[in-house]
Design a protein around this motif. Sequence first.
Motif, PDB file in Angstrom:
ATOM      1  N   LYS A 153       0.830  -1.208   0.000  1.00 37.97           N
ATOM      2  CA  LYS A 153       0.000   0.000   0.000  1.00 37.97           C
ATOM      3  C   LYS A 153       0.863   1.256   0.000  1.00 37.97           C
ATOM      4  O   LYS A 153       1.974   1.256   0.502  1.00 37.97           O
ATOM      5  CB  LYS A 153      -0.912   0.005   1.217  1.00 37.97           C
ATOM      6  CG  LYS A 153      -1.944  -1.092   1.155  1.00 37.97           C
ATOM      7  CD  LYS A 153      -2.935  -0.967   2.273  1.00 37.97           C
ATOM      8  CE  LYS A 153      -3.892  -2.131   2.166  1.00 37.97           C
ATOM      9  NZ  LYS A 153      -5.190  -1.828   2.621  1.00 37.97           N
ATOM     10  N   GLY A 154       0.320   2.331  -0.548  1.00 40.72           N
ATOM     11  CA  GLY A 154       0.971   3.635  -0.501  1.00 40.72           C
ATOM     12  C   GLY A 154       2.208   3.758  -1.370  1.00 40.72           C
ATOM     13  O   GLY A 154       3.079   4.565  -1.093  1.00 40.72           O
ATOM     14  N   GLY A 155       2.334   2.961  -2.417  1.00 40.67           N
ATOM     15  CA  GLY A 155       3.484   3.052  -3.304  1.00 40.67           C
ATOM     16  C   GLY A 155       4.712   2.310  -2.827  1.00 40.67           C
ATOM     17  O   GLY A 155       5.757   2.369  -3.464  1.00 40.67           O
ATOM     18  N   ARG A 156       4.632   1.618  -1.703  1.00 44.33           N
ATOM     19  CA  ARG A 156       5.786   0.863  -1.207  1.00 44.33           C
ATOM     20  C   ARG A 156       5.898  -0.460  -1.958  1.00 44.33           C
ATOM     21  O   ARG A 156       4.914  -0.992  -2.460  1.00 44.33           O
ATOM     22  CB  ARG A 156       5.658   0.625   0.289  1.00 44.33           C
ATOM     23  CG  ARG A 156       5.737   1.920   1.083  1.00 44.33           C
ATOM     24  CD  ARG A 156       5.703   1.659   2.569  1.00 44.33           C
ATOM     25  NE  ARG A 156       4.463   1.044   3.007  1.00 44.33           N
ATOM     26  CZ  ARG A 156       3.406   1.700   3.460  1.00 44.33           C
ATOM     27  NH1 ARG A 156       3.439   3.000   3.517  1.00 44.33           N
ATOM     28  NH2 ARG A 156       2.326   1.062   3.836  1.00 44.33           N
ATOM     29  N   MET A 157       7.132  -0.991  -2.032  1.00 43.24           N
ATOM     30  CA  MET A 157       7.381  -2.247  -2.732  1.00 43.24           C
ATOM     31  C   MET A 157       8.495  -3.025  -2.051  1.00 43.24           C
ATOM     32  O   MET A 157       9.412  -2.435  -1.479  1.00 43.24           O
ATOM     33  CB  MET A 157       7.859  -1.987  -4.166  1.00 43.24           C
ATOM     34  CG  MET A 157       6.831  -1.564  -5.134  1.00 43.24           C
ATOM     35  SD  MET A 157       7.514  -1.482  -6.797  1.00 43.24           S
ATOM     36  CE  MET A 157       8.109   0.184  -6.827  1.00 43.24           C
ATOM     37  N   LEU A 158       8.410  -4.326  -2.142  1.00 44.76           N
ATOM     38  CA  LEU A 158       9.523  -5.227  -1.835  1.00 44.76           C
ATOM     39  C   LEU A 158       9.923  -5.850  -3.161  1.00 44.76           C
ATOM     40  O   LEU A 158       9.051  -6.264  -3.931  1.00 44.76           O
ATOM     41  CB  LEU A 158       9.102  -6.335  -0.874  1.00 44.76           C
ATOM     42  CG  LEU A 158       8.923  -5.963   0.577  1.00 44.76           C
ATOM     43  CD1 LEU A 158       8.387  -7.165   1.357  1.00 44.76           C
ATOM     44  CD2 LEU A 158      10.239  -5.511   1.180  1.00 44.76           C
ATOM     45  N   ASP A 159      11.222  -5.914  -3.440  1.00 40.80           N
ATOM     46  CA  ASP A 159      11.626  -6.527  -4.695  1.00 40.80           C
ATOM     47  C   ASP A 159      12.831  -7.433  -4.519  1.00 40.80           C
ATOM     48  O   ASP A 159      13.632  -7.261  -3.603  1.00 40.80           O
ATOM     49  CB  ASP A 159      11.885  -5.484  -5.779  1.00 40.80           C
ATOM     50  CG  ASP A 159      12.990  -4.519  -5.437  1.00 40.80           C
ATOM     51  OD1 ASP A 159      14.144  -4.948  -5.290  1.00 40.80           O
ATOM     52  OD2 ASP A 159      12.705  -3.313  -5.349  1.00 40.80           O
ATOM     53  N   LEU A 160      12.910  -8.418  -5.383  1.00 37.28           N
ATOM     54  CA  LEU A 160      14.013  -9.372  -5.433  1.00 37.28           C
ATOM     55  C   LEU A 160      14.540  -9.332  -6.849  1.00 37.28           C
ATOM     56  O   LEU A 160      13.772  -9.534  -7.801  1.00 37.28           O
ATOM     57  CB  LEU A 160      13.529 -10.777  -5.077  1.00 37.28           C
ATOM     58  CG  LEU A 160      14.581 -11.882  -5.111  1.00 37.28           C
ATOM     59  CD1 LEU A 160      15.635 -11.646  -4.032  1.00 37.28           C
ATOM     60  CD2 LEU A 160      13.926 -13.231  -4.913  1.00 37.28           C
ATOM     61  N   GLY A 161      15.835  -9.040  -7.008  1.00 41.76           N
ATOM     62  CA  GLY A 161      16.378  -8.880  -8.349  1.00 41.76           C
ATOM     63  C   GLY A 161      17.753  -9.486  -8.518  1.00 41.76           C
ATOM     64  O   GLY A 161      18.518  -9.627  -7.572  1.00 41.76           O
ATOM     65  N   LEU A 162      18.053  -9.838  -9.757  1.00 37.07           N
ATOM     66  CA  LEU A 162      19.361 -10.361 -10.146  1.00 37.07           C
ATOM     67  C   LEU A 162      19.938  -9.394 -11.167  1.00 37.07           C
ATOM     68  O   LEU A 162      19.285  -9.072 -12.166  1.00 37.07           O
ATOM     69  CB  LEU A 162      19.224 -11.757 -10.753  1.00 37.07           C
ATOM     70  CG  LEU A 162      20.517 -12.410 -11.220  1.00 37.07           C
ATOM     71  CD1 LEU A 162      21.450 -12.661 -10.038  1.00 37.07           C
ATOM     72  CD2 LEU A 162      20.209 -13.717 -11.933  1.00 37.07           C
ATOM     73  N   SER A 163      21.145  -8.920 -10.893  1.00 38.76           N
ATOM     74  CA  SER A 163      21.772  -7.970 -11.810  1.00 38.76           C
ATOM     75  C   SER A 163      23.164  -8.439 -12.176  1.00 38.76           C
ATOM     76  O   SER A 163      23.750  -9.296 -11.512  1.00 38.76           O
ATOM     77  CB  SER A 163      21.830  -6.578 -11.184  1.00 38.76           C
ATOM     78  OG  SER A 163      22.609  -6.580 -10.020  1.00 38.76           O
ATOM     79  N   LEU A 164      23.680  -7.847 -13.252  1.00 37.90           N
ATOM     80  CA  LEU A 164      25.047  -8.107 -13.689  1.00 37.90           C
ATOM     81  C   LEU A 164      25.773  -6.772 -13.659  1.00 37.90           C
ATOM     82  O   LEU A 164      25.609  -5.943 -14.548  1.00 37.90           O
ATOM     83  CB  LEU A 164      25.076  -8.718 -15.080  1.00 37.90           C
ATOM     84  CG  LEU A 164      26.464  -9.039 -15.601  1.00 37.90           C
ATOM     85  CD1 LEU A 164      27.169 -10.045 -14.677  1.00 37.90           C
ATOM     86  CD2 LEU A 164      26.390  -9.589 -17.009  1.00 37.90           C
TER      87      LEU A 164
END
Length: 184
Positions: A153-164
């Motif tokens: 809610k309210g524009g919040r986020m949890l994220d899981l990412g893989l980067s190089l």
Amino acid sequence: MRQLLLLLAVLTVGIFSTEAQEYRYAKRGYFGTARISATNVYSILTSSPGFSAEVINGYSFNKWFMMGVGVGVVYSNYKKEYNGTGNVRVPLYLHLRANVLDRKVTPYFTLNIGGGFCKGYQPPITDGAAEEINGSFGFYCLEPQVGVAVRLKGGRMLDLGLSLYSDVGRGFNGFPKLGIGFTW
């Protein structure tokens, strides 16, 4: 003609409005993100485990696109055969993010472009540069990332990412980063 001018005025106010606009799962306006990641730094002759932490501040234009500026710290700990010491990279970058769906769970893509400096142990590289115990160098960096975000809610986020992550400064260094972030 009057109707056309009225439509143009309404569109202009809508585009340049400074108020936060709520979307289904996003918020228009300021955003901040904090991320931590596990890494394994690969240079041409060696690799070393490490971790990174970064903070990004920027503007969310709509539910699809966000742009900001980030700063981070990447620590690498080299193996004992390479002196058993570490180094610290400090990148400063432009952060571009695109969310794919307007759903609670969405894939996303980011691109970080910038530069920074590295201080500490520098392993030997194939172009003839010898190892340095307390070396330093500047670099340019590029980091594409793909991941999945869960919108709260309210524009919040949890994220899981893989980067190089890759940088060019004292030779070429590239390494994967697996990270988790929180956006407010």
